[in-house]
Design an enzyme around this catalytic site. Sequence first.
Site, PDB file in Angstrom:
ATOM      1  N   TYR A 184       8.474  -4.365   4.116  1.00 30.50           N
ATOM      2  CA  TYR A 184       8.504  -2.950   4.517  1.00 30.50           C
ATOM      3  C   TYR A 184       8.235  -2.780   6.011  1.00 30.50           C
ATOM      4  O   TYR A 184       7.205  -3.190   6.518  1.00 30.50           O
ATOM      5  CB  TYR A 184       7.505  -2.117   3.698  1.00 30.50           C
ATOM      6  CG  TYR A 184       7.737  -2.176   2.184  1.00 30.50           C
ATOM      7  CD1 TYR A 184       8.956  -2.605   1.657  1.00 30.50           C
ATOM      8  CD2 TYR A 184       6.745  -1.807   1.295  1.00 30.50           C
ATOM      9  CE1 TYR A 184       9.174  -2.665   0.304  1.00 30.50           C
ATOM     10  CE2 TYR A 184       6.951  -1.858  -0.081  1.00 30.50           C
ATOM     11  CZ  TYR A 184       8.170  -2.300  -0.573  1.00 30.50           C
ATOM     12  OH  TYR A 184       8.374  -2.358  -1.918  1.00 30.50           O
TER      13      TYR A 184
ATOM     14  N   HIS B 246       8.821 -10.729  -4.631  1.00 25.85           N
ATOM     15  CA  HIS B 246       9.520  -9.430  -4.525  1.00 25.85           C
ATOM     16  C   HIS B 246      10.755  -9.344  -5.435  1.00 25.85           C
ATOM     17  O   HIS B 246      11.027  -8.334  -6.040  1.00 25.85           O
ATOM     18  CB  HIS B 246       9.896  -9.177  -3.065  1.00 25.85           C
ATOM     19  CG  HIS B 246       9.961  -7.734  -2.707  1.00 25.85           C
ATOM     20  ND1 HIS B 246       9.618  -7.238  -1.478  1.00 25.85           N
ATOM     21  CD2 HIS B 246      10.336  -6.641  -3.415  1.00 25.85           C
ATOM     22  CE1 HIS B 246       9.783  -5.932  -1.443  1.00 25.85           C
ATOM     23  NE2 HIS B 246      10.240  -5.546  -2.607  1.00 25.85           N
TER      24      HIS B 246
HETATM   25  N1  NAP Z   1       9.418  -4.032  -5.823  1.00 22.98           N
HETATM   26  C1  NAP Z   1      10.472  -3.421  -5.336  1.00 22.98           C
HETATM   27  O1  NAP Z   1      11.567  -3.994  -5.220  1.00 22.98           O
HETATM   28  C2  NAP Z   1      10.353  -1.983  -4.924  1.00 22.98           C
HETATM   29  C3  NAP Z   1      11.504  -1.206  -4.700  1.00 22.98           C
HETATM   30  C4  NAP Z   1      11.339   0.132  -4.357  1.00 22.98           C
HETATM   31  C5  NAP Z   1      10.071   0.660  -4.228  1.00 22.98           C
HETATM   32  N2  NAP Z   1       8.957  -0.115  -4.406  1.00 22.98           N
HETATM   33  C6  NAP Z   1       7.571   0.418  -4.239  1.00 22.98           C
HETATM   34  O2  NAP Z   1       7.454   1.618  -4.995  1.00 22.98           O
HETATM   35  C7  NAP Z   1       7.098   2.691  -4.133  1.00 22.98           C
HETATM   36  C8  NAP Z   1       7.693   4.005  -4.632  1.00 22.98           C
HETATM   37  O3  NAP Z   1       9.109   3.945  -4.672  1.00 22.98           O
HETATM   38  P1  NAP Z   1      10.047   4.653  -3.584  1.00 22.98           P
HETATM   39  O4  NAP Z   1       9.340   4.822  -2.298  1.00 22.98           O
HETATM   40  O5  NAP Z   1      11.320   3.877  -3.596  1.00 22.98           O
HETATM   41  O6  NAP Z   1      10.409   6.062  -4.233  1.00 22.98           O
HETATM   42  P2  NAP Z   1       9.597   7.300  -4.851  1.00 22.98           P
HETATM   43  O7  NAP Z   1       8.141   7.084  -4.814  1.00 22.98           O
HETATM   44  O8  NAP Z   1      10.254   7.582  -6.156  1.00 22.98           O
HETATM   45  O9  NAP Z   1      10.007   8.475  -3.843  1.00 22.98           O
HETATM   46  C9  NAP Z   1       9.590   8.524  -2.502  1.00 22.98           C
HETATM   47  C10 NAP Z   1      10.353   9.650  -1.796  1.00 22.98           C
HETATM   48  O10 NAP Z   1      10.119  10.881  -2.477  1.00 22.98           O
HETATM   49  C11 NAP Z   1       9.523  11.822  -1.592  1.00 22.98           C
HETATM   50  N3  NAP Z   1       8.490  12.540  -2.352  1.00 22.98           N
HETATM   51  C12 NAP Z   1       7.284  12.061  -2.751  1.00 22.98           C
HETATM   52  N4  NAP Z   1       6.621  12.992  -3.466  1.00 22.98           N
HETATM   53  C13 NAP Z   1       7.414  14.087  -3.510  1.00 22.98           C
HETATM   54  C14 NAP Z   1       7.280  15.361  -4.081  1.00 22.98           C
HETATM   55  N5  NAP Z   1       6.179  15.713  -4.754  1.00 22.98           N
HETATM   56  N6  NAP Z   1       8.308  16.238  -3.956  1.00 22.98           N
HETATM   57  C15 NAP Z   1       9.422  15.894  -3.269  1.00 22.98           C
HETATM   58  N7  NAP Z   1       9.620  14.694  -2.696  1.00 22.98           N
HETATM   59  C16 NAP Z   1       8.619  13.795  -2.807  1.00 22.98           C
HETATM   60  C17 NAP Z   1       8.939  11.020  -0.452  1.00 22.98           C
HETATM   61  O11 NAP Z   1       8.938  11.823   0.698  1.00 22.98           O
HETATM   62  P3  NAP Z   1       7.868  11.720   1.896  1.00 22.98           P
HETATM   63  O12 NAP Z   1       7.623  10.268   2.152  1.00 22.98           O
HETATM   64  O13 NAP Z   1       8.527  12.438   2.992  1.00 22.98           O
HETATM   65  O14 NAP Z   1       6.576  12.400   1.459  1.00 22.98           O
HETATM   66  C18 NAP Z   1       9.914   9.864  -0.368  1.00 22.98           C
HETATM   67  O15 NAP Z   1      11.062  10.252   0.364  1.00 22.98           O
HETATM   68  C19 NAP Z   1       7.645   2.232  -2.782  1.00 22.98           C
HETATM   69  O16 NAP Z   1       7.168   2.996  -1.702  1.00 22.98           O
HETATM   70  C20 NAP Z   1       7.246   0.796  -2.789  1.00 22.98           C
HETATM   71  O17 NAP Z   1       5.861   0.653  -2.503  1.00 22.98           O
HETATM   72  C21 NAP Z   1       9.088  -1.416  -4.782  1.00 22.98           C
END
Ligand code: NAP
Length: 279
Positions: free
Chosen positions: A55, A113
């Site tokens: 990241y 990962h």
């Molecule tokens: N292992 C893997 O391969 C893998 C892959 C993907 C993700 N991950 C992990 O999982 C975490 C979460 O997944 P993700 O970041 O992909 O997606 P997510 O948590 O589903 O969504 C994050 C997005 O949604 C927005 N958001 C958050 N809360 C909100 C709300 N209440 N209303 C409207 N929009 C909202 C955030 O905006 P803002 O940031 O502007 O607040 C950001 O743009 C990642 O950050 C990472 O740590 C792991």
Amino acid sequence: MKMPQITLPDGESVPAYGQGTWHMGENRGRRAEEVAALKLGIELGITLIDTAEMYGNGVAEEIVAEAIKGRRDKLFIVSKVLPYNSSQKGTIEACERSLKRLKTDRIDLYLLHWRGSHPFAETLAGFERLQRDGKIRHHGVSNFDRGDMEEWTRLDGGKAVASNQILYNLTRRGPEFDLIPWCRQKTISIMAYSPIEQGRMLGHKALGEVATRHGAAPAQVALAWLLRQDGMMVIPKASRQQHVRENLGALDLKLTDQDLADLDHAFPPPKGRTSLGML
Ligand SMILES: NC(=O)c1ccc[n+]([C@@H]2O[C@H](COP(=O)([O-])OP(=O)(O)OC[C@H]3O[C@@H](n4cnc5c(N)ncnc54)[C@H](OP(=O)(O)O)[C@@H]3O)[C@@H](O)[C@H]2O)c1
């Protein structure tokens, strides 16, 4: 607010709710906002943070270091090694670089990962060495489908896998068919990533209707739907403080049988096996 917990295979209790960090550290201008969001989450009682060497090319781990300064001991830090680095030696070196960026002496849960070309036995040997040296406390995997899990757990020491972090949310229910039941049977926790589908699901009509019934936000419904499941962890990412606060409201939301039936109707459970998705 009571933070729900899950139990790892070795009996340790770990928070079921954490903060994600993907895309943090990609834009210097947003750094202060990202640190502040993570700090707010910690102040509000979120003690698990998920990050990865990938990241922001390492910068997300530095942002985590800034946010956790002075409060490391009450936190559970998850990080990940990239598949390209996951030879035995590469895993150890990648972890050491992460520890430096995180400004800590240990990672609580260290994950592969996704599957790459290095043999699993090599990565696992690296994890075990790191564990013996006290540099990681638990190890696990990410983006592993059932076949990968079977292969990993057949290795000597492979059954110690603490978690499988996967793409799982209302719009991605494929893993319910066999991966999640298989992991649950083996008491391997599931960490649901992209739990609100990176925001894309939030305009869905059915989600909105359930949310309205509770005077809640759609994101809270999506998270509460995951959190009600046994052994399930969620790691929504929010760099805006209003999102951090709103998402935490999911902990107070109890979905009714009617809500669950309506959500099943709008987002049907899988009828057969599909391969695991990945973002
Ligand atoms: N292992 C893997 O391969 C893998 C892959 C993907 C993700 N991950 C992990 O999982 C975490 C979460 O997944 P993700 O970041 O992909 O997606 P997510 O948590 O589903 O969504 C994050 C997005 O949604 C927005 N958001 C958050 N809360 C909100 C709300 N209440 N209303 C409207 N929009 C909202 C955030 O905006 P803002 O940031 O502007 O607040 C950001 O743009 C990642 O950050 C990472 O740590 C792991």
